[in-house]
Design a protein around this motif. Structure first.
Motif, PDB file in Angstrom:
ATOM      1  N   ALA A 251       0.833  -1.206   0.000  1.00 39.95           N
ATOM      2  CA  ALA A 251       0.000   0.000   0.000  1.00 39.95           C
ATOM      3  C   ALA A 251       0.865   1.252   0.000  1.00 39.95           C
ATOM      4  CB  ALA A 251      -0.935  -0.007   1.207  1.00 39.95           C
ATOM      5  N   LEU A 252       1.956   1.214   0.747  1.00 40.64           N
ATOM      6  CA  LEU A 252       2.854   2.363   0.798  1.00 40.64           C
ATOM      7  C   LEU A 252       3.585   2.537  -0.530  1.00 40.64           C
ATOM      8  CD1 LEU A 252       3.988   4.662   2.491  1.00 40.64           C
ATOM      9  CD2 LEU A 252       5.745   3.087   3.349  1.00 40.64           C
ATOM     10  N   GLU A 254       2.368   1.911  -3.464  1.00 44.32           N
ATOM     11  CA  GLU A 254       1.411   2.574  -4.351  1.00 44.32           C
ATOM     12  C   GLU A 254       1.232   4.038  -3.959  1.00 44.32           C
ATOM     13  OE1 GLU A 254      -0.883   3.100  -7.541  1.00 44.32           O
ATOM     14  OE2 GLU A 254       0.246   1.294  -7.039  1.00 44.32           O
ATOM     15  N   ALA A 255       1.184   4.318  -2.663  1.00 45.79           N
ATOM     16  CA  ALA A 255       1.015   5.709  -2.210  1.00 45.79           C
ATOM     17  C   ALA A 255       2.201   6.570  -2.596  1.00 45.79           C
ATOM     18  CB  ALA A 255       0.806   5.739  -0.699  1.00 45.79           C
ATOM     19  N   THR A 256       3.399   6.031  -2.477  1.00 41.12           N
ATOM     20  CA  THR A 256       4.589   6.814  -2.827  1.00 41.12           C
ATOM     21  C   THR A 256       4.689   7.025  -4.335  1.00 41.12           C
ATOM     22  OG1 THR A 256       5.891   4.771  -2.642  1.00 41.12           O
ATOM     23  CG2 THR A 256       5.959   6.276  -0.764  1.00 41.12           C
ATOM     24  N   GLN A 258       2.069   7.366  -6.293  1.00 35.61           N
ATOM     25  CA  GLN A 258       1.096   8.420  -6.568  1.00 35.61           C
ATOM     26  C   GLN A 258       1.600   9.785  -6.108  1.00 35.61           C
ATOM     27  OE1 GLN A 258      -1.640   8.199  -8.488  1.00 35.61           O
ATOM     28  NE2 GLN A 258      -0.780   6.156  -8.850  1.00 35.61           N
ATOM     29  N   ASP A 259       2.351   9.792  -5.015  1.00 37.61           N
ATOM     30  CA  ASP A 259       2.939  11.045  -4.544  1.00 37.61           C
ATOM     31  C   ASP A 259       3.905  11.604  -5.576  1.00 37.61           C
ATOM     32  OD1 ASP A 259       3.590  13.082  -2.467  1.00 37.61           O
ATOM     33  OD2 ASP A 259       5.532  12.069  -2.472  1.00 37.61           O
TER      34      ASP A 259
END
Length: 278
Positions: A251-252, A254-256, A258-259
């Protein structure tokens, strides 16, 4: 007309400036690099620089050096980068430029390097440590293959600017700050004058890189240059992806990712005033 020339022609017709993000291929791995290239294209990157990892990147500061080390540690080598470009070329509209160093190019064979770049779909090559006096073979290979050899000019090369840009292909890359790559807090106050002095000697588009890391930087540079290159600030984001990957947190990861894409979009936005007004 080369693909890079066509990119700038299209942008000039609408009054837009080129957004040119840099990634090190294979940082943190080739699959993620491919995903990020596609996402950068979706948010409007016009020219994407793809760094070939190298163990002695003289022009790069600690951030991009660390990215090269991560890539090399994951097993990325030059043939892998060529295959990455081959895979991603049909998926993106952006022009693709390889960023490498003279030694790997000469080891591969100059003409063979440019020919392979053409075959996989690269549109340009930047070799920051290739001096003008030793560039004849690469310039000829660029002309023969249609893969632009893009020259760098620096603030210290005022006396040599005319000679360097006279051989230019694609666009002229203006180094915004002395030293190696890396985000700076402020841009040089004389940057616009420096770019103007380069433009006096060439009809090619002029882009600015080294030290660009904020939307405010992009907005300022977009007032007097034709494109903005952002490297270290984006590679810092790939470092965060690498940390998340090492932690095993999907999940992290994917979040990074997107960031990174959202950050890139914030740098692109000031260069597309017509789209902001729409």
């Amino acid at each position: 007309m080369t693909r890079i020339a066509d990119t700038f022609r299209r942008l000039q017709e609408t009054g837009e400036k080129a957004f040119m993000p840099f990634l090190t291929a294979g940082d943190p791995n080739l699959a993620i690099t491919e995903e990020v290239i596609v996402e950068l294209d979706k948010i409007g990157a016009d020219i994407i620089e793809i760094g070939i990892p190298y163990s002695d990147p003289l022009a790069d500061g600690p951030t991009i050096q660390a990215g090269s080390l991560r890539s090399l540690s994951s097993g990325t080598r030059m043939p892998d980068v060529f295959e990455l470009v081959r895979r991603v070329r049909p998926k993106v509209r952006a022009s693709l430029v390889l960023f490498t160093y003279a030694n790997p190019v000469f080891q591969w064979g100059v003409h063979d390097f440019f020919q392979t770049a053409k075959e996989v779909g690269a549109n340009g090559v930047i070799i920051p440590d290739l001096p003008l006096e030793e560039s004849e073979e690469a310039l000829a290979a660029g002309l023969a293959t249609g893969v632009d050899l893009i020259p760098l000019v620096a603030p210290t090369s005022q006396e040599r600017i005319a000679k360097i840009v006279a051989q230019g292909q694609g666009f002229i890359y203006c180094v915004a700050a002395l030293g190696v790559t890396g985000v700076r807090e402020n841009l040089d106050a004389d940057l616009s004058s420096y770019v103007a002095s380069v433009k006096k000697h060439t009809a090619l588009p002029v882009a600015v890189g080294f030290g660009v890391g904020k939307p405010e930087h992009a907005a300022i540079i977009g007032q007097f240059a034709d494109g903005v290159v952002v490297g270290s600030a984006i590679v810092k984001k790939t470092a965060a992806i690498a940390d998340a990957l090492q932690a095993g947190d999907a999940a992290l990861v994917e979040a990074t990712k997107q960031d990174l894409v959202q950050f890139a979009a914030s740098l692109k936005a000031p260069l597309y005033p017509n789209k902001q007004e729409a």
